[in-house]
Write a protein that holds these residues in place. Sequence first.
Motif, mmCIF file in Angstrom:
data_model
loop_
_atom_site.group_PDB
_atom_site.id
_atom_site.type_symbol
_atom_site.label_atom_id
_atom_site.label_comp_id
_atom_site.label_asym_id
_atom_site.label_seq_id
_atom_site.Cartn_x
_atom_site.Cartn_y
_atom_site.Cartn_z
ATOM 1 N N ARG A 198 37.748 -4.465 -18.329
ATOM 2 C CA ARG A 198 38.489 -3.157 -17.850
ATOM 3 C C ARG A 198 38.850 -2.277 -19.193
ATOM 4 O O ARG A 198 38.785 -1.217 -19.003
ATOM 5 N N TYR A 199 39.009 -3.062 -20.373
ATOM 6 C CA TYR A 199 39.159 -1.914 -21.484
ATOM 7 C C TYR A 199 38.113 -2.332 -22.461
ATOM 8 O O TYR A 199 37.554 -3.291 -22.883
ATOM 9 N N GLN A 200 37.250 -0.991 -22.769
ATOM 10 C CA GLN A 200 36.179 -1.006 -23.433
ATOM 11 C C GLN A 200 36.244 0.100 -24.430
ATOM 12 O O GLN A 200 36.851 1.130 -24.036
ATOM 13 N N GLY A 201 35.734 -0.095 -25.790
ATOM 14 C CA GLY A 201 35.760 1.233 -26.614
ATOM 15 C C GLY A 201 35.481 0.761 -28.129
ATOM 16 O O GLY A 201 35.498 -0.505 -28.363
ATOM 17 N N MET A 202 35.695 1.548 -29.020
ATOM 18 C CA MET A 202 35.362 1.674 -30.404
ATOM 19 C C MET A 202 36.620 2.215 -31.207
ATOM 20 O O MET A 202 37.077 3.392 -30.747
ATOM 21 N N PRO A 203 37.187 1.830 -32.252
ATOM 22 C CA PRO A 203 38.059 2.280 -33.024
ATOM 23 C C PRO A 203 37.680 3.608 -33.358
ATOM 24 O O PRO A 203 36.299 3.500 -34.045
ATOM 25 N N LYS A 204 38.299 4.687 -33.142
ATOM 26 C CA LYS A 204 37.797 6.008 -33.528
ATOM 27 C C LYS A 204 37.335 6.218 -34.826
ATOM 28 O O LYS A 204 36.313 6.876 -35.482
ATOM 29 N N PHE A 254 47.274 0.569 -33.638
ATOM 30 C CA PHE A 254 46.797 0.831 -35.211
ATOM 31 C C PHE A 254 45.635 1.828 -35.199
ATOM 32 O O PHE A 254 44.748 2.075 -36.098
ATOM 33 N N THR A 255 44.942 2.023 -33.995
ATOM 34 C CA THR A 255 43.912 2.854 -33.791
ATOM 35 C C THR A 255 43.873 3.928 -32.594
ATOM 36 O O THR A 255 44.748 3.417 -31.597
ATOM 37 N N GLU A 256 43.198 4.876 -32.429
ATOM 38 C CA GLU A 256 42.753 5.566 -31.030
ATOM 39 C C GLU A 256 41.494 4.920 -31.018
ATOM 40 O O GLU A 256 40.708 4.279 -31.462
ATOM 41 N N TRP A 257 41.166 5.110 -29.557
ATOM 42 C CA TRP A 257 39.715 4.602 -29.154
ATOM 43 C C TRP A 257 38.953 5.585 -28.763
ATOM 44 O O TRP A 257 39.343 6.680 -28.081
ATOM 45 N N ARG A 258 37.510 5.439 -28.882
ATOM 46 C CA ARG A 258 36.499 6.179 -28.410
ATOM 47 C C ARG A 258 35.907 5.392 -27.350
ATOM 48 O O ARG A 258 35.428 4.085 -27.534
ATOM 49 N N PHE A 259 35.912 5.823 -25.975
ATOM 50 C CA PHE A 259 35.551 5.086 -25.151
ATOM 51 C C PHE A 259 34.068 5.097 -25.111
ATOM 52 O O PHE A 259 33.307 5.682 -25.204
ATOM 53 N N TYR A 260 33.766 3.802 -24.868
ATOM 54 C CA TYR A 260 32.274 3.441 -25.015
ATOM 55 C C TYR A 260 31.933 2.476 -24.065
ATOM 56 O O TYR A 260 32.676 1.464 -24.067
ATOM 57 N N MET A 261 30.865 2.626 -23.119
ATOM 58 C CA MET A 261 30.408 1.415 -22.478
ATOM 59 C C MET A 261 29.101 0.960 -22.840
ATOM 60 O O MET A 261 28.143 1.599 -22.964
#
Length: 387
Positions: A208-214, A97-104
């Motif tokens: 392992r998986y981190q990010g924000m919905p684009k 349902f979303t692409e992700w923006r990589f964000y740590m």
Amino acid sequence: MRVERGRIRSGGRRERSRARRLAMFDFLIVGAGLSGCTLAERLANELQARVLVVEKRSHVGGNAYDAYDDNGVLVHKYGAHLFHTNDWEVYGYLSQFTEWRFYMHRVLTWVDGQLLPFPISLETLNQLYGLSLTTEEMEAFLARRRESREINNSEDMIISQVGRELYEKFFANYTLKQWGMPASELEPEVCARVPVRFNRDLHYFADRYQGMPKQGYTRMIERMLAHPNIKVLLNTDFEEIRHLIPYKSLIYTGPIDEYFHHKHGPLPYRSLRFEFETLDQEFFQPVCVVNYPNHFDYTRILEMKHATGQQCRATTIVREYPQAQGEPFYPVPARRNSELYRKYAAEAEGLTDVYFVGRLGQYRYLNMDQAVRAALDLFQRIRAQGR
């Protein structure tokens, strides 16, 4: 997804009888947060169930709701929501349902007049004390300060890890502000959630998986609800319609004690008050979250542009003020509250076709991925039952 913003009003007996004959939902879901919307999507798409989602607020998304303010800044209306997980199934599910923006994610904390990395790490101690410790030296440094004690509460947990001085600097006052009670009255897992790192890793999470919905959480959740079998009623309190709309099964994500009309007494929750301020500058602080454990009435300042990656002239910051009254955000993890919750859990076990899920429904501090996991697990249970 069909969204209705008005409230259903009680008509005459004949009108209500006709409504029961003409309308039937397989599932009524109370709450349009991540738990409720995950279940709505799964039930509609996998079981072709007819689902009604009832939400008392004016929007979907629950506390993960985000929107653009008057200055065009994408803000989180109910505090920072940073997605992180080690659960591949949860990550894969939401990725539909979303692409992700990589964000740590990084957090700083204001202690002794310095902005220090948090959680406590090798870098934190070196900056705080003006040292140049190695990993081995940090272990020895903390070993001299730790207190060996039986772990009965969060104070015991932290002091047994880093000693009293660091506990007082980083945890004691923050915990008191956040929860309205000292760490000595909270379950050990509250502070056990915060690790101690014997390296220079400045990131808050190690998942392992981190990010924000684009495009934001709201857009992601709207896509989850985009099924013709899913109807959504906003601005609607469940109590107003629970006897008006016919349904086969109920999924309740609100406060479990509220469902039972507080028959065993109210469960304590902590709420938050948010103070938004827009500034005519690109950034206000160096990271998304800065904690203030020992100063001010607020616990932290958020600046979501660091996480969303949005580029615009203005920035909006949010100060968080914990409080006892208001919208319930956090179950209070104290032993006496767990004992009270078990009474409500026992009541829930005696119900047929009623399911409780989510942070408020299960009276547990759940991260977003844990809320989705609980919803996916409940869906599998329902499917196995042949509902």
